[in-house]
Scaffold this motif. Structure first.
Motif, mmCIF file in Angstrom:
data_model
loop_
_atom_site.group_PDB
_atom_site.id
_atom_site.type_symbol
_atom_site.label_atom_id
_atom_site.label_comp_id
_atom_site.label_asym_id
_atom_site.label_seq_id
_atom_site.Cartn_x
_atom_site.Cartn_y
_atom_site.Cartn_z
ATOM 1 N N VAL A 13 -1.235 8.579 7.514
ATOM 2 C CA VAL A 13 -0.055 7.725 7.667
ATOM 3 C C VAL A 13 -0.019 6.985 9.001
ATOM 4 N N LEU A 14 -0.116 7.694 10.105
ATOM 5 C CA LEU A 14 0.138 7.079 11.398
ATOM 6 C C LEU A 14 -0.889 6.010 11.760
ATOM 7 N N ARG A 15 -2.150 6.237 11.390
ATOM 8 C CA ARG A 15 -3.173 5.243 11.693
ATOM 9 C C ARG A 15 -3.219 4.130 10.653
ATOM 10 N N PRO A 16 -3.297 4.421 9.338
ATOM 11 C CA PRO A 16 -3.377 3.338 8.353
ATOM 12 C C PRO A 16 -2.042 2.627 8.120
ATOM 13 N N ARG A 17 -0.933 3.288 8.392
ATOM 14 C CA ARG A 17 0.403 2.700 8.253
ATOM 15 C C ARG A 17 0.618 2.031 6.890
ATOM 16 N N PRO A 18 0.603 2.806 5.820
ATOM 17 C CA PRO A 18 0.894 2.226 4.509
ATOM 18 C C PRO A 18 2.333 1.708 4.471
ATOM 19 N N ASP A 19 2.622 0.900 3.487
ATOM 20 C CA ASP A 19 3.994 0.399 3.354
ATOM 21 C C ASP A 19 4.952 1.514 2.970
ATOM 22 N N LEU A 20 4.447 2.500 2.217
ATOM 23 C CA LEU A 20 5.300 3.613 1.808
ATOM 24 C C LEU A 20 4.483 4.895 1.717
ATOM 25 N N PHE A 21 5.091 5.970 2.174
ATOM 26 C CA PHE A 21 4.504 7.303 2.114
ATOM 27 C C PHE A 21 5.394 8.177 1.250
ATOM 28 N N HIS A 22 4.847 8.662 0.134
ATOM 29 C CA HIS A 22 5.581 9.554 -0.766
ATOM 30 C C HIS A 22 4.931 10.921 -0.708
ATOM 31 N N THR A 64 9.456 17.231 11.619
ATOM 32 C CA THR A 64 8.428 16.641 12.472
ATOM 33 C C THR A 64 7.723 15.493 11.769
ATOM 34 N N ILE A 65 7.415 15.672 10.490
ATOM 35 C CA ILE A 65 6.755 14.615 9.719
ATOM 36 C C ILE A 65 7.633 13.372 9.654
ATOM 37 N N PHE A 66 8.899 13.542 9.292
ATOM 38 C CA PHE A 66 9.802 12.397 9.201
ATOM 39 C C PHE A 66 9.965 11.727 10.563
ATOM 40 N N ARG A 67 10.142 12.529 11.597
ATOM 41 C CA ARG A 67 10.393 11.974 12.931
ATOM 42 C C ARG A 67 9.189 11.177 13.426
ATOM 43 N N ARG A 68 7.988 11.718 13.259
ATOM 44 C CA ARG A 68 6.801 11.026 13.756
ATOM 45 C C ARG A 68 6.563 9.707 13.008
ATOM 46 N N ILE A 69 6.804 9.708 11.707
ATOM 47 C CA ILE A 69 6.634 8.471 10.944
ATOM 48 C C ILE A 69 7.671 7.437 11.363
ATOM 49 N N ARG A 70 8.913 7.855 11.493
ATOM 50 C CA ARG A 70 9.981 6.927 11.890
ATOM 51 C C ARG A 70 9.730 6.366 13.292
ATOM 52 N N LYS A 71 9.240 7.199 14.184
ATOM 53 C CA LYS A 71 9.050 6.789 15.571
ATOM 54 C C LYS A 71 7.863 5.857 15.743
ATOM 55 N N ASN A 72 6.799 6.068 14.986
ATOM 56 C CA ASN A 72 5.539 5.390 15.249
ATOM 57 C C ASN A 72 5.147 4.319 14.245
ATOM 58 N N THR A 73 5.878 4.201 13.143
ATOM 59 C CA THR A 73 5.507 3.226 12.117
ATOM 60 C C THR A 73 6.776 2.605 11.522
ATOM 61 N N GLU A 74 6.562 1.610 10.677
ATOM 62 C CA GLU A 74 7.637 1.054 9.849
ATOM 63 C C GLU A 74 7.443 1.462 8.391
ATOM 64 N N THR A 75 6.652 2.490 8.179
ATOM 65 C CA THR A 75 6.375 2.982 6.831
ATOM 66 C C THR A 75 7.624 3.578 6.201
ATOM 67 N N ALA A 76 7.943 3.126 5.006
ATOM 68 C CA ALA A 76 9.041 3.723 4.241
ATOM 69 C C ALA A 76 8.610 5.098 3.731
ATOM 70 N N ARG A 85 0.854 -1.192 0.000
ATOM 71 C CA ARG A 85 0.000 0.000 0.000
ATOM 72 C C ARG A 85 0.892 1.244 0.000
ATOM 73 N N VAL A 86 0.663 2.111 -0.969
ATOM 74 C CA VAL A 86 1.460 3.329 -1.145
ATOM 75 C C VAL A 86 0.533 4.537 -1.083
ATOM 76 N N THR A 87 0.910 5.526 -0.284
ATOM 77 C CA THR A 87 0.152 6.770 -0.172
ATOM 78 C C THR A 87 0.951 7.908 -0.781
ATOM 79 N N LEU A 88 0.340 8.650 -1.700
ATOM 80 C CA LEU A 88 0.960 9.809 -2.338
ATOM 81 C C LEU A 88 0.258 11.077 -1.857
ATOM 82 N N ILE A 89 1.044 12.012 -1.342
ATOM 83 C CA ILE A 89 0.498 13.278 -0.867
ATOM 84 C C ILE A 89 1.263 14.416 -1.532
ATOM 85 N N GLY A 90 0.548 15.466 -1.918
ATOM 86 C CA GLY A 90 1.231 16.615 -2.495
ATOM 87 C C GLY A 90 0.285 17.508 -3.274
ATOM 88 N N ASP A 91 0.884 18.428 -3.989
ATOM 89 C CA ASP A 91 0.125 19.469 -4.669
ATOM 90 C C ASP A 91 -0.403 18.993 -6.013
#
Length: 203
Positions: free
Chosen positions: A50-59, A89-101, A3-9
């Motif tokens: 990200v933090l709740r669904p925990r996709p395999d990768l967040f781009h 903050t975004i990188f730190r929270r993802i690294r701390k709370n998930t295994e999401t790439a 599962r991959v999540t894409l976020i952006g403009d």
């Protein structure tokens, strides 16, 4: 399937179909329909996306709306120090709370030869370069793979791939960006199977 999540403009919105098609054999790709303007938006929705669904990768990418100035002499919408704090903050929270790439896309260029015919102050290429440099520094510290769409656009030919407004892209340009993002995500998904912290880079 991953599962991959894409976020952006809006740039992300328009290359997302190419990413989805390019990863159809390995991942289901999701991204919100709305334009995500700044890192403030990402932080406000990080739990949901990200933090709740925990996709395999967040781009993700933010930048074009961060650097926007609404009048001559105005500061950027999100000043550089805040931008640094937000992505850290975004990188730190993802690294701390998930295994999401995580993969990060550098902001694409402002083609001033075209853009200045419409708006001479709203967005500046010098800001893009500066914000990308800060993002690269923070990404390096958190082991985040960078997809350098800024360099790719310059090297491939912004005259060919950027739209007449000097900000967006032609259909062929979005395919080019999407293929680069899909390849980077594919490589990061493979790398993340070998290590809980992704240490491979695209620069």
């Amino acid at each position: 399937m991953k599962r991959v999540t894409l976020i952006g403009d809006c740039i992300r919105q328009d290359y997302q179909p190419t990413v989805r098609d390019g990863l159809s054999d390995v991942a289901v790709v999701w991204g919100p329909k709305e334009t995500i303007k700044t890192t403030r938006d990402v932080l406000a929705n990080l739990e949901e996306w990200v933090l709740r669904p925990r996709p395999d990768l967040f781009h993700f990418n933010c930048g074009l709306h961060e650097i926007r100035r609404f009048r001559p002499g105005d500061p950027q919408t999100v000043p550089l120090p805040e931008f640094r704090r937000n992505i850290e903050t975004i990188f730190r929270r993802i690294r701390k709370n998930t295994e999401t790439a995580i993969t990060w896309a550098h902001t694409t260029p402002i083609f001033h030869e075209r853009r200045d015919k419409l708006n001479t102050y709203g967005r500046l290429e010098t800001d893009v370069v500066e914000y990308n440099a800060v993002a690269a520094e923070v990404a390096d510290r958190y082991g985040v793979r960078i997809v350098d769409l800024h360099r790719l656009t310059h090297e491939s030919g912004k005259e060919q791939y950027m739209a007449r407004n000097g900000l967006h892209f032609t259909p062929e340009g979005y395919v080019m960006l999407g293929q680069a993002v899909a390849q980077s995500i594919r490589e990061e998904l493979k790398a993340s199977q070998l290590s809980p912290v992704q240490m491979a880079y695209t620069s």
